[in-house]
Motif scaffolding. Structure first.
Motif: not given
Length: 988
Positions: A753-760, A811-813
């Protein structure tokens, strides 16, 4: 609920925009079905008519003709190379102001991928889009193939003899020789240049930066003196964003293009992460004209005209001085109330950073004064290891031009500089160079200045070269060749050594220099060989520095008096783009096709105009305007300051290569020169619409629609502290309503799995290029991007909210979500997209027949279809149409053919490699051992990859974070990708 929108059209009439998108999609499909002779497209009917015969014919041909493979077997295999196994070498990248300590992946003698070096205190394992794309420059067909004289081939020996002879004649006649280079941060190279100047005593060395930092250099020289005794070398302080609680930036795009962006991104995002119970974060104020990458990440943003900046900085200085007992300075009056800002800074003394991207010495002197009063020097701003990546002083280059025009300079040696293109007086440089008796270029590739030189002695690519670098005082790194020179090139250092009669080759000279100068600085070993090998293997050698610099307020009163008030009328802000940069590598197709992080436009620069100005003057996207006589396409940009227009530098090259030639417009001639320094804005600009003219732009943000569903989630720091679920309340509601006919997914050992921190995530686009390099993603060109076919496996969605004149930006990858209940899998008629036992949504390329049912059924719009053959096709002559260009391809990843669907694979080749290694070593895979291309290179540490079956893994803990959510949870697709809610620190 907050409304998010992608463009002005969507904000004003979202239904009509969606209808237009549907019409455009239908139009593109219709065009393809009718057939496009230019691109050799065939209709589905023609395909079906010939299908039966084609299969039979293919079988006959396959049985009668063996394909020809260009392969050379190893008769004597080098010890360090095992075919099929990658080698990794530490090296260094430096171009313009961008530095990175890197690790180069080499497969069978070919460099194919670049990663960041985690041992470097500067890059800390991160990279930028330009660093990632630099490997493609090695395989550029446009590179010079060998030395030449007046366009004719010449041997190195003959070129050396003729040039040495001419240099001797110029010296004998009392003529002047100038070595014009970009900033040099190599200590060994500086020593060679010094020795060359000692022998050729009529030589002057001038360093030149296309995008100048002369203002900050001269201001710091005035405020602190020089870091190096008996030297005029000025400094740029070491900005420690990781130690700051408040950052105030005046036009400095420090996350995008200003100075040390990878390092600054690392520090900036580290102070904005709210994981592991942390509940405080940096607050960021941004004053700027155009909406930059940095401004789009700011908590509080002030759109201003460029001419207003000086007065606002002065007002801030005086507001701080009143409280700190400093001298209040008289000067221009500010149009912005900075009372609350000053209060916030004073409440965070010694924990703030104030910076400016202005090239005005007076503005920079005031910035230094503010930081001194706030006690930031020695705390958040260091002077022990000042940044050395820009050393060019504008007045020196201007003096060179005057001497050239006067005929004083008889010999000009040009190294990594192109003033004919990127100097405001480039045309004058072009004429003046013709007056020299000798002009020698060391350029690696053709450019506008090299075209005027008598001799071209091409330098080797940095991946073919030895070198050392000192990006900060006392912090060193090494470069080593990871491939033999592809062409007949030579390092300029070796050339200068040849010209002074030195017998050493450059590698030996470099090694001896380190033995004499760097080896004594360490105390770990007395064996130089051990020291050298360790430094070479690590790629870095860092020392502890002490600073004796003392701040001086001298010149502040005069600086304040020279600050000019803002003027009426339109102003043009000129900036350096995140992808193309200063334009040197405009021939790199990966960078050309990378969408601008804010406007989401590729393959062109454009005039970003404010929303209100566009409405008042009847302008819309793709209209054409004249800006002081230069035609530019219009893009209506939310957040653009009133009465301003922004345009990027780096475009409009005339001699760059097949990709870069005539792409966009050159804005360098618009850069002004005032008080000896270049100013990157125009006042009283004249703007005129060209009636009836349209210029098509490749805009990718509106290619897909989420149909108004909430995708981005955000909250404020205050609300988050009160309730950690703030902004994410709908997650529980969505999950409670989930009903499914699917059985619960079962995983065999691992669940990736993968997690994306939108703060970073800053939206920089590094991940898109890293993924492109790793997974052989093809460049398709401007026309196909316009046709909604961009191939990037990971896209960075950009959303606006609130006031279109100064919107909030998110922004959102978005990549394949690898859903547990994947809608794409059960509609494929040939089972080309199965689900693995480890949670991966896979693609079997040789099964795919291109029905695109999976594409239509994917709610996240992350699947890409190969409409054409992009490899070995003259119609797509970008990076993969020659044997040289294809050397960059990763042999572990299939190159997809026409008619095949592709998408993010979670870098399955990397997963398999580490699984096999762990099996051979008889151990379990460690948490964090497997890194996808995007997660490994991310400068903001925003992307985390791991095993969700391991409850102690970092990814598992992030999935349990109260900020965690999934895209379109109401569909119950059970994505293996999670996002952490964005938190804004807007409390003033």
């Amino acid at each position: 609920m907050k409304t998010y929108w992608r463009s002005i059209e969507e904000l004003s009439n979202p239904k009509e925009l969606r209808r237009e998108e549907v019409r455009e999609e239908a139009k593109q499909k219709s065009m393809l079905m009718r057939g496009d002779n230019e691109l050799n497209a065939a209709s589905r009917r023609d395909f079906l008519k010939t299908f039966g015969f084609g299969i039979a014919a293919a079988s006959i041909v396959a049985s009668c003709k063996r394909p020809v493979d260009k392969a050379i077997p190893y008769l004597v295999k080098p010890d360090e190379i095992n075919p099929g196994t990658a080698n990794y070498y530490a090296s260094s990248y430096f171009e313009g102001n961008e530095y990175g300590s890197i690790i180069v992946k080499v497969r069978d003698g070919r460099p194919i991928k670049i990663e960041g070096n985690e041992l470097s205190s500067i890059s800390q394992g991160g990279t930028s889009a330009r660093i990632q794309a630099s490997v493609l420059n090695l395989y550029d067909d446009a590179r010079f193939k060998g030395p030449s004289k007046m366009g004719e081939e010449i041997t190195w020996e003959k070129a050396d003899d003729e040039i040495i002879s001419q240099l001797g004649k110029i010296k004998a006649l009392g003529g002047k020789v100038v070595l014009l280079s970009s900033t040099v941060i190599s200590p060994t190279t500086k020593e060679i240049i010094r020795k060359f100047a000692e022998k050729q005593t009529n030589t002057e060395w001038i360093q030149y930066d296309p995008v100048s930092a002369s203002g900050i250099l001269l201001a710091n020289l005035n405020s602190f003196g020089t870091f190096v005794p008996d030297s005029q070398a000025a400094i740029i302080p070491d900005y420690r964003f990781n130690k700051a609680k408040v950052v105030v930036s005046f036009g400095a795009d420090f996350l995008g293009s200003w100075l040390s962006t990878v390092e600054y991104t690392k520090g900036y995002t580290a102070t904005r992460q709210l994981q592991n119970g942390r509940n405080e974060m940096l607050r960021h104020y941004q004053f700027e004209s155009g909406l930059t990458l940095t401004g789009s990440n700011a908590d509080i943003r002030f759109p201003i005209k460029p001419s207003e900046e000086g007065a606002i900085v002065l007002a801030l200085y005086n507001a701080v001085a009143k409280v700190k007992g400093g001298q209040v300075l008289s000067g221009a009056q500010s149009s912005v109330d900075i009372t609350e800002l000053a209060k916030d800074l004073l409440e965070n003394e010694k924990q703030s950073i104030v910076i400016s991207g202005s090239n005005d010495v007076n503005v920079q002197l005031l910035i230094n004064g503010i930081n001194q009063m706030l006690g930031n020097y020695g705390q958040t701003i260091g002077l022990e290891n000042p940044l050395m990546t820009k050393q060019g002083i504008d007045q020196h280059t201007d003096r060179l031009l005057a001497d050239l025009k006067a005929g004083k300079v008889k010999g000009l040696l040009v190294w990594n500089a192109n003033p004919v293109y990127d100097h405001p007086k480039g045309k004058e440089f072009a004429e003046a160079i013709k007056k020299t008796d000798l002009c020698v270029s060391f350029s690696e590739r053709p450019d506008e200045t090299t075209a005027l030189c008598h001799f071209v002695l091409p330098e080797s690519n940095f991946l073919e070269s030895w070198n050392d670098l000192e990006p900060k005082a006392g912090i060193y790194s090494l470069s080593q060749p990871v491939i033999a020179p592809i062409f007949n090139s030579r390092q300029p250092q070796a050339t200068l050594l040849k010209w002074i009669g030195a017998e050493n080759n450059y590698r030996d000279y470099l090694k001896n220099f380190w033995k004499e100068n760097q080896f004594p600085k360490q105390k770990n070993t007395t064996d130089f060989r051990q020291f050298w090998n360790t430094a070479l293997q690590n790629g870095v050698f860092e020392t502890v520095q002490e600073s004796k610099l003392v701040y001086s307020p001298e010149g502040l009163s005069q600086a304040a008096s020279l600050i000019k008030p803002s003027v009426a009328g339109l102003e043009v802000a000129i900036y350096e783009s995140v992808g193309i940069g200063n334009g040197k590598f405009a021939n790199n197709p990966w960078l050309q096709e990378l969408p601008d992080p804010v406007a989401k436009i590729s393959w062109d620069n454009f005039a970003a105009v404010p929303v209100i100005y566009a409405a008042e003057n009847g302008l819309k996207n793709e209209d054409v305007i004249l800006v002081n006589g230069l035609e530019l396409p219009v893009f209506v940009q939310p957040g653009q300051a009133k009465d301003t227009i922004s345009v990027a530098l780096g475009y409009g090259r005339k001699i760059a290569g097949k990709v870069g030639d005539n792409t966009g417009s050159n804005l360098y001639p618009f850069v002004g020169i005032e008080n000896g320094t270049r100013q990157y804005f125009l006042t009283s600009a004249k703007i005129k619409k060209v009636p009836g003219k349209i210029f098509e732009l490749a805009i990718s943000q509106t290619h897909n629609s989420m149909e108004g569903r909430p995708i981005v989630r955000e909250t404020t720091l205050d609300e988050y502290i009160k309730n950690p679920v703030s902004g994410n309340e709908m997650k529980a509601e969505n999950e409670s309503k989930s009903v499914t006919l699917y059985e619960a997914p079962v995983y065999n050992g691992h669940h990736w799995g993968m997690a994306v921190d939108l703060n970073s995530c800053t939206g920089c686009g590094n991940c898109a290029i890293a993924c492109q390099a790793e997974n052989n993603i093809q460049v398709i060109g401007k026309e196909q991007v316009r046709n909604r076919r961009i191939m990037h496996w990971i896209r960075i969605d950009r959303y606006y909210s609130e006031n279109p004149e100064n919107p909030k930006v998110s922004f959102q990858p978005v990549m394949c979500q690898h859903c547990g209940n994947a809608p794409c899998e059960n509609v494929c008629p040939v089972a080309a997209t199965p689900h693995s036992e480890e949670g991966l949504n896979q693609m079997a390329y040789n099964r795919c027949v291109g029905t695109k049912y999976c594409v239509n059924n994917c709610p996240y719009k992350v699947r890409r279809f190969n409409w054409f053959q992009y490899v070995k096709n003259d119609k797509f002559d970008f990076a993969s149409n020659s044997d040289l260009g294809r050397m960059v391809l990763n042999p572990d990843v299939t190159v997809r053919s026409r008619g095949v669907v592709e998408k993010c694979s979670m870098c399955v080749q990397r997963i398999q490699e580490k699984k096999q290694l762990a099996k051979l070593e008889g151990r379990a895979i460690a948490d964090g051992e497997i890194k996808t291309a995007c997660s490994q290179s991310c400068p903001g540490n925003a992307i985390v990859f791991g095993d969700l079956e391991d409850p102690e893994s970092r990814i598992s803990k992030l999935f349990k974070d109260q900020r965690n959510y999934h895209l379109l949870e109401e569909l119950h697709t059970l994505p293996s990708v999670a996002y952490l809610t964005k938190v804004r620190n807007t409390n003033a």
